[in-house]
Design a protein around this motif. Structure first.
Motif, PDB file in Angstrom:
ATOM      1  N   ALA A 505      76.616  12.643  81.631  1.00 52.50           N
ATOM      2  CA  ALA A 505      77.934  12.022  81.438  1.00 52.50           C
ATOM      3  C   ALA A 505      78.928  12.560  82.463  1.00 52.50           C
ATOM      4  O   ALA A 505      79.867  13.291  82.123  1.00 52.50           O
ATOM      5  N   PRO A 506      78.742  12.227  83.763  1.00 52.51           N
ATOM      6  CA  PRO A 506      79.695  12.703  84.778  1.00 52.51           C
ATOM      7  C   PRO A 506      81.061  12.027  84.625  1.00 52.51           C
ATOM      8  O   PRO A 506      81.166  10.806  84.669  1.00 52.51           O
ATOM      9  N   ILE A 507      82.072  12.821  84.404  1.00 50.74           N
ATOM     10  CA  ILE A 507      83.447  12.357  84.208  1.00 50.74           C
ATOM     11  C   ILE A 507      84.335  13.051  85.244  1.00 50.74           C
ATOM     12  O   ILE A 507      84.189  14.253  85.497  1.00 50.74           O
ATOM     13  N   VAL A 508      85.248  12.309  85.826  1.00 43.93           N
ATOM     14  CA  VAL A 508      86.191  12.882  86.787  1.00 43.93           C
ATOM     15  C   VAL A 508      87.474  13.257  86.051  1.00 43.93           C
ATOM     16  O   VAL A 508      88.141  12.402  85.459  1.00 43.93           O
ATOM     17  N   LEU A 509      87.790  14.541  86.077  1.00 37.39           N
ATOM     18  CA  LEU A 509      89.018  15.054  85.467  1.00 37.39           C
ATOM     19  C   LEU A 509      90.143  15.068  86.485  1.00 37.39           C
ATOM     20  O   LEU A 509      89.934  15.448  87.640  1.00 37.39           O
ATOM     21  N   HIS A 510      91.340  14.676  86.042  1.00 38.19           N
ATOM     22  CA  HIS A 510      92.525  14.693  86.907  1.00 38.19           C
ATOM     23  C   HIS A 510      93.601  15.556  86.267  1.00 38.19           C
ATOM     24  O   HIS A 510      93.751  15.579  85.039  1.00 38.19           O
ATOM     25  N   LYS A 511      94.364  16.239  87.122  1.00 42.99           N
ATOM     26  CA  LYS A 511      95.486  17.033  86.644  1.00 42.99           C
ATOM     27  C   LYS A 511      96.592  16.102  86.172  1.00 42.99           C
ATOM     28  O   LYS A 511      96.929  15.129  86.839  1.00 42.99           O
ATOM     29  N   LEU A 512      97.150  16.396  85.006  1.00 46.08           N
ATOM     30  CA  LEU A 512      98.252  15.578  84.496  1.00 46.08           C
ATOM     31  C   LEU A 512      99.544  15.940  85.227  1.00 46.08           C
ATOM     32  O   LEU A 512      99.863  17.135  85.362  1.00 46.08           O
ATOM     33  N   PRO A 513     100.301  14.955  85.708  1.00 43.47           N
ATOM     34  CA  PRO A 513     101.571  15.248  86.390  1.00 43.47           C
ATOM     35  C   PRO A 513     102.518  15.976  85.442  1.00 43.47           C
ATOM     36  O   PRO A 513     102.683  15.596  84.281  1.00 43.47           O
ATOM     37  N   GLY A 514     103.113  17.035  85.928  1.00 43.81           N
ATOM     38  CA  GLY A 514     104.131  17.730  85.148  1.00 43.81           C
ATOM     39  C   GLY A 514     103.604  18.717  84.135  1.00 43.81           C
ATOM     40  O   GLY A 514     104.380  19.406  83.485  1.00 43.81           O
ATOM     41  N   VAL A 515     102.278  18.783  83.962  1.00 46.78           N
ATOM     42  CA  VAL A 515     101.716  19.736  82.998  1.00 46.78           C
ATOM     43  C   VAL A 515     101.261  20.975  83.755  1.00 46.78           C
ATOM     44  O   VAL A 515     100.315  20.941  84.526  1.00 46.78           O
ATOM     45  N   THR A 516     101.950  22.074  83.533  1.00 48.34           N
ATOM     46  CA  THR A 516     101.628  23.305  84.266  1.00 48.34           C
ATOM     47  C   THR A 516     101.211  24.446  83.348  1.00 48.34           C
ATOM     48  O   THR A 516     100.774  25.484  83.795  1.00 48.34           O
ATOM     49  N   THR A 517     101.331  24.237  82.029  1.00 45.51           N
ATOM     50  CA  THR A 517     100.980  25.310  81.103  1.00 45.51           C
ATOM     51  C   THR A 517      99.481  25.399  80.959  1.00 45.51           C
ATOM     52  O   THR A 517      98.757  24.449  81.151  1.00 45.51           O
ATOM     53  N   THR A 518      99.025  26.588  80.631  1.00 40.80           N
ATOM     54  CA  THR A 518      97.610  26.776  80.364  1.00 40.80           C
ATOM     55  C   THR A 518      97.361  26.583  78.886  1.00 40.80           C
ATOM     56  O   THR A 518      98.254  26.739  78.065  1.00 40.80           O
TER      57      THR A 518
END
Length: 522
Positions: A505-518
């Motif tokens: 199940a290869p899925i491409v993850l993208h960083k959410l704009p404006g989300v910087t918290t861990t």
């Protein structure tokens, strides 16, 4: 000498008659009784049953593209699809000399699963299955009742709440690893089938064994290998004598079984000493052993409790049910939310609306606020359930208007019943989580048309555990990433021990704009 010859001839004749009865006369008599009641299928063939038809149809149709992505039955079981299309509700498939009748009417399913008199027990497990996993899921009668009573307290909601920190730690570790990958490139391709196997293995290891987490992780890896070997062994399931031969698979399965048994024995004995000393831990093993001890003390009878081997088998079942099936649910959820981005966005909006920008759920009560996420998971379980339910008849038994001979297996295939247009409507092949909104559930014609965790007295004891783990994982993922199917993904569900994506199940993850918290424990 003449007497010996006569005896040998008589024994040979008796053996031949017994063999003839088993492979011909009995199956043909059952086939006749089923046909008289309108239950048809491919004709029974000596020894092989319908296995050749299964193989031929799988070769011919198993790789054909489906008209709709969620119309998966023609791919995962072409024979079952062919018979269901022809006979609609009830039909028979011969697995060697064993007849398996498919039941799709909700009223009959409810009658089978609600039965408390033991008329429809689970089929006996074979030696391969026992080496992999048995425990509560495979027992019947008094043994099942005893184990269920002892296991139940470990899965009470109040106990589950104490396990949430273990869920959070493991999920945060996974999300943190993904964030590092995504922060470096802006996006990253990840095989979710592998990632979620690791996550759920870690969760069950920590939730089940607490301070013995590392030993639990080793057991998880061994059980994962045992599952792969078990799947290989199923290729030869029609030839039971192979289980006694010293094949490479058999020897490795037996070695793993001994190693897992030895590891669990050490952990269990150590934990029993703590309990006797008054020290108790609220992980699954601790709760199970405490419940077992209470049962023995209350009845003043050691036979009322579980033996060491019984506890070992329940621990092995924790791994299969807690790791494999939950990993599959999460994997298919990521795939379906990638296929249906509008629902991915709705779920993400809910997570941010409920928890804000700087918080993710860290306790059980938080998770109950995620109504849309819950609807999505239930719809994924409708379309991509892990397995199906099978029962059997020990004697001639009435089921509705049917009179079933002894030795008939009854299959309730979730992939079929969950796609019954009479129960779900013409849009049954579509991904529509709104089916599970509170208002829509009240309008469902018959709740027995949906049973991903079973039904009746044998409903899965771990369903709240699985749903809590899945909601937490999805909430944290949605809070940190958007995602889509990789160009390398091929939609090819296949039925192994459970329903899995054949090519990962290869899925491409993208960083959410404006989300910087861990993702942190809150």
């Amino acid at each position: 000498m003449a007497v010996l010859t006569t005896v040998l001839c008589a024994l040979t004749a008796a053996w031949a008659l017994k063999l003839l009865h088993a492979v011909w006369w009995k199956p043909k008599m059952i086939e006749k009784k089923l046909r008289e009641q309108g239950i048809h299928g491919y004709p029974y063939k000596v020894v092989y049953g319908n296995t050749r038809e299964m193989t031929e149809l799988a070769r011919e149709k198993g790789s054909e593209p489906a008209e709709q992505p969620h119309d998966i039955l023609p791919r995962i079981n072409p024979l079952l699809h062919d018979l269901a299309t022809t006979h609609k509700k009830s039909f028979v498939v011969w697995y060697g000399t064993t007849p398996r009748v498919t039941i799709m009417e909700p009223d009959l399913i409810k009658e089978i699963l609600d039965n408390k008199s033991g008329d429809f027990p689970k089929p006996k497990t074979n030696s391969f299955t026992h080496l992999f996993v048995s425990g509560l899921a495979s027992y019947n009668g008094d043994k099942w009742a005893k184990h269920r009573k002892i296991v139940n307290p470990a899965f009470h909601i109040d106990k589950l709440k104490h396990m949430m920190p273990a869920f959070v730690v493991c999920t945060d570790d996974m999300v943190s690893k993904w964030r590092k990958l995504v922060n470096f490139m802006g996006s990253s391709e990840v095989d979710m089938s592998v990632e979620f196997q690791n996550l759920t293995g870690d969760v069950i290891s920590r939730a089940a064994f607490g301070n013995n987490f590392e030993e639990g992780r080793l057991i998880s890896l061994l059980q994962k290998e045992q599952g792969r070997l078990f799947l290989q062994s199923q290729m030869n399931i029609s030839f039971p004598l192979l289980s006694y031969l010293p094949t490479k698979v058999n020897k490795r399965m037996k070695h793993i079984n001994r190693e897992v048994g030895s590891l669990l024995t050490r952990i269990i004995k150590k934990r029993e000493k703590f309990i006797r000393a008054g020290e108790h831990r609220d992980d699954l093993l601790g709760l199970l052993l405490k419940s077992n001890l209470n049962q023995v003390q209350e009845s003043n009878n050691s036979e009322a409790g579980m033996s060491m081997q019984d506890v070992i088998e329940e621990c092995k079942l924790f791994y299969f049910a807690g790791q494999e099936t939950t990993a599959n649910l999460l994997t298919w959820t990521m795939i379906l939310l990638s296929m249906h981005p509008e629902w991915q966005e709705r779920a993400r909006e809910e997570v941010f609306r409920v928890f804000g920008n700087d918080h993710t759920p860290a306790n059980y009560d938080d998770l109950n606020r995620l109504k849309i996420v819950n609807m999505i998971l239930l719809e994924v379980l409708r379309l991509y359930p892990s397995t199906s339910l099978i029962r059997t008849t020990r004697k001639e038994t009435k089921l509705g208007e049917l009179c079933l001979p002894a030795g008939v297996q009854l299959s309730m295939p979730l992939h079929l019943v969950h796609r019954d247009k009479e129960q779900w409507g013409d849009d049954v092949m579509e991904f529509k989580p709104e089916r599970f909104s509170d208002a829509m559930i009240k309008e469902t014609k018959d709740k027995a048309a949906y049973y991903p965790f079973g039904w009746g007295p044998r409903v899965c004891v771990g369903q709240d555990f699985a749903m809590a783990e899945s909601k937490l994982a999805m909430a944290k993922i949605l809070h940190n990433f958007s995602f889509e199917l990789s160009p390398n993904y091929t939609h090819a569900p296949f039925a192994a021990v459970t329903l899995q994506p054949r090519y990962g199940a290869p899925i491409v993850l993208h960083k959410l704009p404006g989300v910087t918290t861990t993702a942190a424990v809150s």
